[in-house]
Design a protein around this motif. Structure first.
Motif, PDB file in Angstrom:
ATOM      1  N   ARG A 180       0.914  -1.114  -0.011  1.00  0.00           N
ATOM      2  CA  ARG A 180      -0.056  -0.287   0.100  1.00  0.00           C
ATOM      3  C   ARG A 180       0.814   1.312  -0.017  1.00  0.00           C
ATOM      4  O   ARG A 180       0.649   2.178  -0.784  1.00  0.00           O
ATOM      5  CB  ARG A 180      -1.004   0.025   1.427  1.00  0.00           C
ATOM      6  N   HIS A 181       2.084   1.258   0.585  1.00  0.00           N
ATOM      7  CA  HIS A 181       2.756   2.312   0.734  1.00  0.00           C
ATOM      8  C   HIS A 181       3.582   2.596  -0.590  1.00  0.00           C
ATOM      9  O   HIS A 181       3.849   3.727  -0.921  1.00  0.00           O
ATOM     10  CB  HIS A 181       3.919   2.357   2.169  1.00  0.00           C
ATOM     11  N   VAL A 182       3.989   1.498  -1.214  1.00  0.00           N
ATOM     12  CA  VAL A 182       4.498   1.756  -2.414  1.00  0.00           C
ATOM     13  C   VAL A 182       3.586   2.300  -3.466  1.00  0.00           C
ATOM     14  O   VAL A 182       3.868   3.279  -4.224  1.00  0.00           O
ATOM     15  CB  VAL A 182       5.156   0.439  -2.944  1.00  0.00           C
ATOM     16  N   ALA A 186       0.949   4.213  -2.791  1.00  0.00           N
ATOM     17  CA  ALA A 186       0.788   5.393  -2.445  1.00  0.00           C
ATOM     18  C   ALA A 186       2.043   6.495  -2.820  1.00  0.00           C
ATOM     19  O   ALA A 186       1.834   7.461  -3.534  1.00  0.00           O
ATOM     20  CB  ALA A 186       0.772   5.841  -0.939  1.00  0.00           C
ATOM     21  N   ALA A 187       3.501   5.876  -2.694  1.00  0.00           N
ATOM     22  CA  ALA A 187       4.665   6.552  -3.205  1.00  0.00           C
ATOM     23  C   ALA A 187       4.427   6.850  -4.642  1.00  0.00           C
ATOM     24  O   ALA A 187       4.731   8.169  -5.257  1.00  0.00           O
ATOM     25  CB  ALA A 187       5.723   5.955  -2.843  1.00  0.00           C
ATOM     26  N   GLU A 188       3.995   5.740  -5.319  1.00  0.00           N
ATOM     27  CA  GLU A 188       3.953   5.779  -6.792  1.00  0.00           C
ATOM     28  C   GLU A 188       2.849   6.787  -7.263  1.00  0.00           C
ATOM     29  O   GLU A 188       3.060   7.682  -8.141  1.00  0.00           O
ATOM     30  CB  GLU A 188       3.786   4.498  -7.430  1.00  0.00           C
ATOM     31  N   TRP A 233      15.207   4.446  -7.212  1.00  0.00           N
ATOM     32  CA  TRP A 233      13.938   4.065  -6.565  1.00  0.00           C
ATOM     33  C   TRP A 233      13.916   2.344  -6.087  1.00  0.00           C
ATOM     34  O   TRP A 233      13.479   2.078  -4.909  1.00  0.00           O
ATOM     35  CB  TRP A 233      12.687   4.046  -7.457  1.00  0.00           C
ATOM     36  N   VAL A 235      12.998   0.276  -2.662  1.00  0.00           N
ATOM     37  CA  VAL A 235      12.076  -0.915  -2.698  1.00  0.00           C
ATOM     38  C   VAL A 235      12.933  -1.957  -3.577  1.00  0.00           C
ATOM     39  O   VAL A 235      12.600  -1.701  -4.825  1.00  0.00           O
ATOM     40  CB  VAL A 235      10.753  -0.470  -3.251  1.00  0.00           C
ATOM     41  N   ARG A 279       7.230  -5.808  -6.609  1.00  0.00           N
ATOM     42  CA  ARG A 279       6.336  -4.883  -6.059  1.00  0.00           C
ATOM     43  C   ARG A 279       6.336  -3.474  -6.934  1.00  0.00           C
ATOM     44  O   ARG A 279       5.384  -2.762  -6.941  1.00  0.00           O
ATOM     45  CB  ARG A 279       7.035  -4.696  -4.505  1.00  0.00           C
ATOM     46  N   ALA A 330       3.226  -1.920  -8.353  1.00  0.00           N
ATOM     47  CA  ALA A 330       2.657  -0.562  -7.981  1.00  0.00           C
ATOM     48  C   ALA A 330       2.630   0.396  -8.971  1.00  0.00           C
ATOM     49  O   ALA A 330       1.768   1.442  -9.154  1.00  0.00           O
ATOM     50  CB  ALA A 330       3.580  -0.100  -6.996  1.00  0.00           C
TER      51      ALA A 330
END
Length: 324
Positions: free
Chosen positions: A2-4, A6-8, A145, A149, A154, A158
Motif C-alpha cells: 500500500r505504501h509503495v 501511495a508513493a507511486e 527507486w 524498494v 512490487r 505498484a
C-alpha cells in the motif's frame, strides 16, 4: 504494498509532463464534443425541399425506365460476374431516406461520440502510462527507486496499478466531456425531447474505461520493453503505416481471416458489443460478404494481447539491468 502504491501515486501527481498531456487530450475532447454537437443540427429547409424534388424526379424516371436499364445492365455485364444479382442490386428502387436528409438520431450520434471517446481515452492512457515509465529510464531514477524498494515485482505492480487508475480517471473525464458536449448539442438543435436512452452510450463508455485500463498496461509494457516513451507512439504509428500499405491483403480470397486479427476490428467488437466487416465472397462475381465479429472475440483478443505484453515487460524488468 500500500505504501509503495501511495508513493507511486505521489510521483505521478508531481509529473508536470503527464498533466500537460492530459490537458492536451482534454482540449481534444472538447473540440471533438463540439464537432459531434454540431452534427446534431438538422439540415435546413431549403436543402430538404430540394432533396425531395430530386428524389421525386428520379423515382419517376426509375418507374418509367428501370426495366430498360436492367436489360442494358445485363447485356453489358459478363456472365462470370453474376449479372442478375449485380444489376438487381445496382438498379434497386430508390429509397427516400437515401435522398432526403434527416436530423441525426440520438442513438446514432451518442453511439459515435461514446466510441470516439473510448478510443481517445485509450490513446491517452497508453501515452501517459508509457511516459510514466519512460521517464524513469530517461532520467535514471528507477535505479535510485529500487534502492529503497528492492523488490522489482512490487515496484512493477505498484507503478502499473497507479498508471491504470490514473489513466482510467482521465479517460472517464474525457468521456464525460465528449458525451456532455454532444448532449448539449442535441438539446440546443433538436430540443430536450431528442434526448433518448442513456443506456447504450453509457455502456460503451464503461467498456471504454476498460479499454483505457488495458491500453495503460500496453503503453507501460512497451515503455519497459523498449526502455523509453517513444515506443508507445512509434509502434502504433508503424502499425498504421503497415496496414495502409498491406491492409488490402485481407481482401484477398483465402486470407480474409486476417481481418479477425486486426486490433482495430477487435477493438470495435469490444466497444460496440460486436462489429461487422467485409470480405470477398468465395464464389467469383459475388462481390463482398458481410461478416460479424462478436464481443467475446474482441474482449479475448484484447486480454490476451495485454496479458502477453504485461508478462513480457515484467520478465524484462526483473532480469535486465535498469542502468543499461
Amino acid at each position: 504494498m500500500r505504501h509503495v502504491i501511495a508513493a507511486e501515486a505521489l510521483r505521478w501527481l508531481r509529473r508536470r509532463g503527464l498533466w500537460a498531456t492530459v490537458a492536451v487530450f482534454l482540449l481534444l475532447a472538447v473540440m471533438s464534443g463540439v464537432a459531434m454537437a454540431a452534427s446534431a443540427e438538422p439540415p435546413d429547409e431549403a436543402t430538404v425541399a430540394q432533396a425531395k424534388v430530386d428524389y421525386a424526379s428520379y423515382l419517376a424516371d426509375w418507374n418509367e425506365n428501370h426495366q430498360e436499364w436492367y436489360q442494358d445492365c445485363l447485356d453489358a455485364t459478363p456472365e462470370d460476374e453474376n449479372p442478375q444479382a449485380m444489376c438487381a442490386e445496382t438498379l434497386a428502387a430508390p429509397v427516400k431516406s437515401d435522398y432526403v436528409p434527416a436530423p441525426l438520431a440520438w442513438a446514432d450520434g451518442m453511439r459515435s461520440a461514446a466510441i470516439f471517446a473510448g478510443i481517445l481515452g485509450g490513446m491517452l492512457a497508453m501515452l501517459v502510462a508509457a511516459s510514466f515509465w519512460g521517464a524513469e529510464f530517461r532520467h535514471g531514477t528507477i535505479a535510485t527507486w529500487l534502492t529503497f524498494v528492492p523488490d522489482r515485482t512490487r515496484v512493477w505492480t505498484a507503478k502499473n496499478v497507479v498508471a491504470v487508475l490514473m489513466s482510467a480517471v482521465a479517460a472517464l473525464v474525457m468521456s464525460a466531456v465528449v458525451l456532455g458536449v454532444t448532449t448539449i448539442g442535441f438539446v440546443m438543435f433538436q430540443g430536450p425531447a431528442s434526448v433518448g436512452d442513456w443506456g447504450p452510450p453509457l455502456g460503451i463508455a464503461a467498456r471504454g474505461l476498460g479499454f483505457a485500463a488495458l491500453a495503460a498496461l500496453i503503453g507501460a509494457a512497451m515503455a519497459v520493453l523498449f526502455r523509453n516513451t517513444v515506443a508507445a507512439a512509434a509502434v502504433p504509428v508503424a502499425y498504421l503505416v503497415l496496414t495502409s500499405m498491406f491492409g488490402a491483403v485481407t481482401y484477398v480470397p483465402g486470407l480474409e481471416f486476417l481481418a479477425t486479427l486486426m486490433p482495430e476490428t477487435n477493438l470495435m467488437a469490444y466497444l460496440a458489443l460486436g462489429t461487422t466487416y467485409w470480405v470477398p465472397a468465395l464464389e467469383p462475381g459475388e462481390g463482398m460478404v458481410e461478416r460479424h465479429l462478436p464481443f467475446a472475440h474482441g474482449l479475448t483478443y484484447l486480454l490476451v494481447l495485454t496479458g502477453a505484453l504485461a508478462v513480457a515487460s515484467l520478465i524484462a524488468f526483473q532480469r535486465r539491468d535498469v542502468a543499461e
